[in-house]
Motif scaffolding. Structure first.
Motif, PDB file in Angstrom:
ATOM      1  N   LEU A 121       0.833  -1.196   0.000  1.00 36.02           N
ATOM      2  CA  LEU A 121       0.000   0.000   0.000  1.00 36.02           C
ATOM      3  C   LEU A 121       0.871   1.249   0.000  1.00 36.02           C
ATOM      4  N   ASN A 122       0.438   2.250  -0.746  1.00 36.84           N
ATOM      5  CA  ASN A 122       1.120   3.541  -0.686  1.00 36.84           C
ATOM      6  C   ASN A 122       0.579   4.334   0.489  1.00 36.84           C
ATOM      7  N   LEU A 123       1.452   4.684   1.420  1.00 33.17           N
ATOM      8  CA  LEU A 123       1.057   5.412   2.624  1.00 33.17           C
ATOM      9  C   LEU A 123       1.264   6.909   2.466  1.00 33.17           C
ATOM     10  N   VAL A 124       2.405   7.303   1.917  1.00 32.76           N
ATOM     11  CA  VAL A 124       2.751   8.718   1.754  1.00 32.76           C
ATOM     12  C   VAL A 124       3.440   8.898   0.413  1.00 32.76           C
ATOM     13  N   ASN A 125       3.048   9.929  -0.329  1.00 33.90           N
ATOM     14  CA  ASN A 125       3.835  10.324  -1.504  1.00 33.90           C
ATOM     15  C   ASN A 125       3.766  11.825  -1.669  1.00 33.90           C
ATOM     16  N   ASP A 126       4.944  12.441  -1.755  1.00 35.77           N
ATOM     17  CA  ASP A 126       5.057  13.889  -1.880  1.00 35.77           C
ATOM     18  C   ASP A 126       5.863  14.189  -3.136  1.00 35.77           C
ATOM     19  N   PRO A 127       5.198  14.560  -4.221  1.00 37.76           N
ATOM     20  CA  PRO A 127       5.921  14.804  -5.476  1.00 37.76           C
ATOM     21  C   PRO A 127       6.893  15.977  -5.402  1.00 37.76           C
ATOM     22  N   ASP A 128       6.683  16.915  -4.461  1.00 33.40           N
ATOM     23  CA  ASP A 128       7.552  18.090  -4.373  1.00 33.40           C
ATOM     24  C   ASP A 128       8.881  17.767  -3.696  1.00 33.40           C
ATOM     25  N   THR A 129       8.855  16.963  -2.618  1.00 35.65           N
ATOM     26  CA  THR A 129      10.103  16.615  -1.918  1.00 35.65           C
ATOM     27  C   THR A 129      10.686  15.291  -2.396  1.00 35.65           C
ATOM     28  N   GLY A 130       9.918  14.527  -3.190  1.00 39.53           N
ATOM     29  CA  GLY A 130      10.416  13.257  -3.705  1.00 39.53           C
ATOM     30  C   GLY A 130      10.374  12.130  -2.692  1.00 39.53           C
ATOM     31  N   ILE A 131       9.540  12.248  -1.652  1.00 35.52           N
ATOM     32  CA  ILE A 131       9.473  11.229  -0.601  1.00 35.52           C
ATOM     33  C   ILE A 131       8.248  10.343  -0.809  1.00 35.52           C
ATOM     34  N   THR A 132       8.477   9.036  -0.790  1.00 30.24           N
ATOM     35  CA  THR A 132       7.404   8.045  -0.878  1.00 30.24           C
ATOM     36  C   THR A 132       7.591   7.024   0.234  1.00 30.24           C
ATOM     37  N   VAL A 133       6.470   6.603   0.842  1.00 30.28           N
ATOM     38  CA  VAL A 133       6.504   5.526   1.840  1.00 30.28           C
ATOM     39  C   VAL A 133       5.457   4.488   1.454  1.00 30.28           C
ATOM     40  N   HIS A 192       3.743  19.191   8.786  1.00 33.80           N
ATOM     41  CA  HIS A 192       3.593  20.528   8.198  1.00 33.80           C
ATOM     42  C   HIS A 192       4.740  20.852   7.241  1.00 33.80           C
ATOM     43  N   LYS A 193       5.820  20.041   7.289  1.00 38.16           N
ATOM     44  CA  LYS A 193       6.974  20.297   6.417  1.00 38.16           C
ATOM     45  C   LYS A 193       6.804  19.705   5.019  1.00 38.16           C
ATOM     46  N   VAL A 194       5.786  18.844   4.829  1.00 34.66           N
ATOM     47  CA  VAL A 194       5.583  18.269   3.493  1.00 34.66           C
ATOM     48  C   VAL A 194       4.754  19.239   2.661  1.00 34.66           C
ATOM     49  N   SER A 195       4.694  18.994   1.361  1.00 33.76           N
ATOM     50  CA  SER A 195       4.011  19.937   0.469  1.00 33.76           C
ATOM     51  C   SER A 195       2.501  19.699   0.489  1.00 33.76           C
ATOM     52  N   GLU A 196       1.769  20.657  -0.034  1.00 32.90           N
ATOM     53  CA  GLU A 196       0.312  20.552  -0.080  1.00 32.90           C
ATOM     54  C   GLU A 196      -0.158  19.514  -1.085  1.00 32.90           C
ATOM     55  N   HIS A 197       0.760  19.006  -1.930  1.00 30.68           N
ATOM     56  CA  HIS A 197       0.402  17.999  -2.926  1.00 30.68           C
ATOM     57  C   HIS A 197       0.577  16.576  -2.395  1.00 30.68           C
ATOM     58  N   THR A 198       0.946  16.437  -1.140  1.00 28.11           N
ATOM     59  CA  THR A 198       1.179  15.110  -0.570  1.00 28.11           C
ATOM     60  C   THR A 198      -0.121  14.311  -0.523  1.00 28.11           C
ATOM     61  N   HIS A 199      -0.004  13.012  -0.849  1.00 27.14           N
ATOM     62  CA  HIS A 199      -1.180  12.145  -0.851  1.00 27.14           C
ATOM     63  C   HIS A 199      -0.785  10.776  -0.303  1.00 27.14           C
ATOM     64  N   GLY A 200      -1.615   9.771  -0.548  1.00 27.51           N
ATOM     65  CA  GLY A 200      -1.417   8.444   0.021  1.00 27.51           C
ATOM     66  C   GLY A 200      -2.442   8.193   1.110  1.00 27.51           C
ATOM     67  N   LEU A 201      -2.527   6.941   1.579  1.00 32.06           N
ATOM     68  CA  LEU A 201      -3.523   6.608   2.593  1.00 32.06           C
ATOM     69  C   LEU A 201      -3.374   7.459   3.858  1.00 32.06           C
ATOM     70  N   LEU A 202      -2.128   7.793   4.213  1.00 35.40           N
ATOM     71  CA  LEU A 202      -1.881   8.694   5.341  1.00 35.40           C
ATOM     72  C   LEU A 202      -1.649  10.119   4.887  1.00 35.40           C
ATOM     73  N   GLY A 203      -0.889  10.272   3.798  1.00 39.34           N
ATOM     74  CA  GLY A 203      -0.438  11.597   3.365  1.00 39.34           C
ATOM     75  C   GLY A 203      -1.552  12.564   3.062  1.00 39.34           C
ATOM     76  N   GLN A 204      -2.708  12.055   2.588  1.00 38.14           N
ATOM     77  CA  GLN A 204      -3.813  12.956   2.237  1.00 38.14           C
ATOM     78  C   GLN A 204      -4.373  13.683   3.459  1.00 38.14           C
ATOM     79  N   PHE A 205      -4.057  13.167   4.670  1.00 33.95           N
ATOM     80  CA  PHE A 205      -4.578  13.777   5.885  1.00 33.95           C
ATOM     81  C   PHE A 205      -3.569  14.713   6.550  1.00 33.95           C
ATOM     82  N   PHE A 206      -2.430  14.982   5.859  1.00 34.46           N
ATOM     83  CA  PHE A 206      -1.470  15.930   6.417  1.00 34.46           C
ATOM     84  C   PHE A 206      -2.012  17.358   6.354  1.00 34.46           C
TER      85      PHE A 206
END
Length: 713
Positions: A493-505, A617-631
């Protein structure tokens, strides 16, 4: 003296030096460490002569190593120094600068017969390792029960199951039968603490009424449980009241709290109100030994109803001076102030009930002679008696606070706080200031139950843990949302993905060791995590065994047995042995991975991971994923709260993302702050894999492998 030794690294010049002065003389001196092996034994030096003793422990770096070239240290545990006093009297009475302390520990007393009922929780939560270790401990305890003792077992879940309907004498035949009974114990059902303890007290009352038990004997109830009441009487205050009214001060109640899933304060208050205490049994490989060690402490009562008396008009502010029992191998300590400055001699009278008759002890000290004899040792003693008085007073005030009413609690806390500050003691009411070399001070609160590293939560902290529970923090509402994801083992499952910082979990699911064929949905857990940072050309794979970093073509592997801090450009990684892993990206979020170990021989469950996000709060507003969308901010409204099928889990209606949902109030455990014990968090549970709360369907978050980055260019 008990010294906690845990440097977490090799120390170039490590040493423990202890100088001992005992006015009455030292008869025996011992120094040992729980971590000491044969090689380290020779590094302990100890000597004593007359009134002075000395202990030294100086292992070299090589002697500290766990293996020839290892960077890990053997020094992990307790270093204990013990000495015996040369004395013919039953105690040690000392007076310095207007304060006295009385150590009372008489020797060569006949043992008081013991009556004990073991009240053992056999609810479903005790299944597995806890039950096996409990049975192991009970079998060893039975080997130590004395012939003139009386005993019984009462097992409880939602039913009350006595071994016998009465207490029996510890004959060889009865002990053998009891051992067979213990071996047959199985765990199942819920937890009815109230009825178990009431039935136990009734049995003890009946035995005394029928004169089955020796007239001069000690009666004790020892209860072991790993959870809160879930059947019978559920109100904890009512249970405490019922038990107190039943015992009426006649017996001692000792509560053993197995693990961390129960309300410790509930058990502690109940024990303190009934002449007992509560002890935590840690879920470690030596749990059986912990249980046996506790029983050893209370197995041999030597005196009952011990009262220590001092000159009435010459003393004040006494610490506790009445004790229900004196046990072999223990020591009673009383301290107080002397308000009569013209007193030449000081007398301590002790009255108690022995095995055969009432006994009295008297000790007398010439104040002037004592002060003169100790004058040369002021550099060691100083005001230690006054500080010991303050220490005992603080501890007893904190104990009284547990069972006091609200207004009285405040007064006791204020009094304890005043003494803590005056005498500079770190207590649950105070903090300690640690000054670093650069003269910056940090505040370190005293840990009450655990010494693991604690992390302060920022405004939002989201997580996935358990089977798997997603827990969403909504600080604007001062509330939490939660949902489960039910998919097959092996799914990633994709939990976190932030296209601006390049971080995926990404997280991969695992299931139980054995799959049931009853058609029910199998519970799954996070077994592996894959973390990608494309900007750093970094991949991190985390399993329940290893942590592997791949930075370009370079690869480094660590295990959960390591305790290290690694700093690379843009990344800080900290492994806290067998607890958690902390990953901090320079311009991104901080992730905490919690390791959950289960019993290795467990027939069903296996180790798994929990994943927690901080500094979201340090991730970008474009962050998504099962967890990331709730940042980012999420709004919802809850109304029409109504009873559910379970009275403790009400239903409600929720409006979120323009969807109208039926939700349920539940509690989940958060292990982000406390990897060992967890914190219970109430939340609104969204059914059907989070449908209506998450964007799209839960299957949209399935990716092909741990290092998939489908959302990042």
């Amino acid at each position: 003296m008990l010294i906690k030794v845990k440097p977490k690294q090799l120390v170039k010049q490590f040493q423990i030096e202890a100088n001992i002065f005992e006015p009455q003389g030292i008869s025996e001196l011992e120094a040992l460490g729980s971590f000491i092996n044969n090689d380290l034994t020779q590094t302990i030096e100890k000597s004593f002569s007359g009134k002075k003793g000395h202990v030294s422990f100086k292992p070299t770096i090589d002697q500290q190593r766990t293996c020839e070239n290892c960077s890990t240290s053997f020094l992990d545990g307790d270093f204990t120094i013990k000495y015996d006093v040369k004395r013919d009297s039953p105690g040690n009475l000392q007076i310095i600068s207007g304060y006295f302390v009385h150590f009372f520990a008489p020797a060569n007393l006949p043992r008081v017969p013991k009556n004990v009922i073991f009240v053992i929780d056999i609810s479903h939560s005790m299944l597995g390792q806890k039950m096996e270790q409990t049975k192991e401990a009970l079998l060893k305890i039975l080997d130590d029960v004395k012939e003139n003792d009386h005993f019984n077992f009462i097992l409880f879940n939602n039913r009350i199951i006595p071994w016998k309907e009465y207490l029996v004498k510890a004959t060889l035949e009865n002990l053998k039968e009891a051992q067979k009974f213990v071996q047959s114990i199985k765990a199942t059902g819920s937890t009815n603490i109230n009825d178990a303890l009431i039935r136990t007290v009734e049995m003890m009352n009946e035995a005394h009424k029928e004169k089955v038990l020796p007239e001069r004997s000690s009666s004790t109830v020892i209860m072991l449980t790993d959870g809160n009441p879930t059947s019978g009487e559920l109100n904890q205050g009512k249970i405490q009241e019922n038990v107190k009214n039943a015992i009426r001060g006649r017996y001692s109640l000792y509560n053993l709290a197995f693990g961390y899933d129960m309300d410790y304060n509930f058990l502690e208050k109940m024990a303190l109100e009934n002449n007992g205490l509560t002890r935590r049994i840690y879920e470690d490989s030596d749990s059986a030994l912990q249980l046996q060690s506790f029983y050893d402490e209370v197995a041999n009562p030597m005196l009952r109803a011990v009262q220590l008396h001092y000159p009435i008009n010459a003393t004040s502010e006494l610490t506790q001076n009445n004790f229900n029992h004196y046990y072999d191998g223990s020591e009673i300590v009383v301290a107080g102030r002397i308000i009569d400055n013209d007193l030449n001699s000081f007398i301590a009278d002790v009255k108690a009930q022995g095995a055969n008759n009432d006994v009295t002890f008297t000790e007398q000290v010439n104040i002037e002679e004592t002060a003169k004899a100790l004058h040369d040792q002021e550099y060691i003693f100083g005001d230690y008696i006054e500080r010991l008085w303050a220490y005992l007073t603080i501890q007893q005030l904190l104990e009284k606070r547990i069972s006091a009413q609200e207004e009285k609690r405040k007064n006791l806390a204020a009094e304890a706080l005043e003494l803590s500050l005056k005498y500079k003691f770190v207590t649950p009411l105070t903090s300690m200031v640690v000054t670093k070399p650069e003269d910056k001070a940090t505040i370190a609160d005293k840990p009450i139950e655990d010494t693991s590293i604690q992390y302060s939560y920022p405004s939002r902290a989201n997580s996935v843990d358990g089977d798997p529970h997603f827990l969403i923090d909504v600080p604007e509402k001062k509330d939490h949302l939660c949902f489960n994801i039910n998919l097959d083992p092996g799914v990633v499952l994709n939990l976190v993905n932030d296209p601006d910082t390049g971080i995926t979990v990404n997280g991969q699911l695992i299931g139980k060791k054995k799959v049931s064929n009853n058609g029910q949905t199998q519970k799954t857990y996070i077994g592996k995590l894959g973390i990608v940072n494309t900007q750093l050309d970094l991949k991190i794979e985390i399993t329940t065994e290893n942590i592997t970093l791949q930075n370009g073509r370079k690869t480094a592997t660590f295990t959960w047995l390591d305790t290290i801090t690694l700093q690379k450009e843009g990344l800080t990684m900290e492994i806290n042995r067998e607890k958690n892993l902390v990953l901090s990206f320079r311009d991104g979020a901080t992730f905490i991975v919690v390791l959950h170990r289960v019993w290795k021989k467990h027939p069903l469950h296996q180790d798994f991971l929990g994943f927690y996000t901080l500094d979201s709060h340090k991730v970008s507003e474009h962050t998504h994923g099962l967890l990331g969308q709730f940042f980012q901010h999420i709004d919802f409204e809850v109304f029409d709260i109504r009873p559910g099928s379970d009275p403790e889990k009400p239903h409600a209606t929720m409006i979120v993302k323009n969807n109208k949902l039926t939700v349920t109030r539940v509690s989940e455990k958060d292990y982000g702050k406390d990897p060992s014990h967890g914190t219970i968090i109430p939340c609104w549970f969204i059914h059907n894999n989070g449908t209506g709360l998450i964007d799209g369907a839960h299957t949209n978050y399935i990716v092909s492998n741990l290092f998939s980055t489908p959302f990042i260019n």
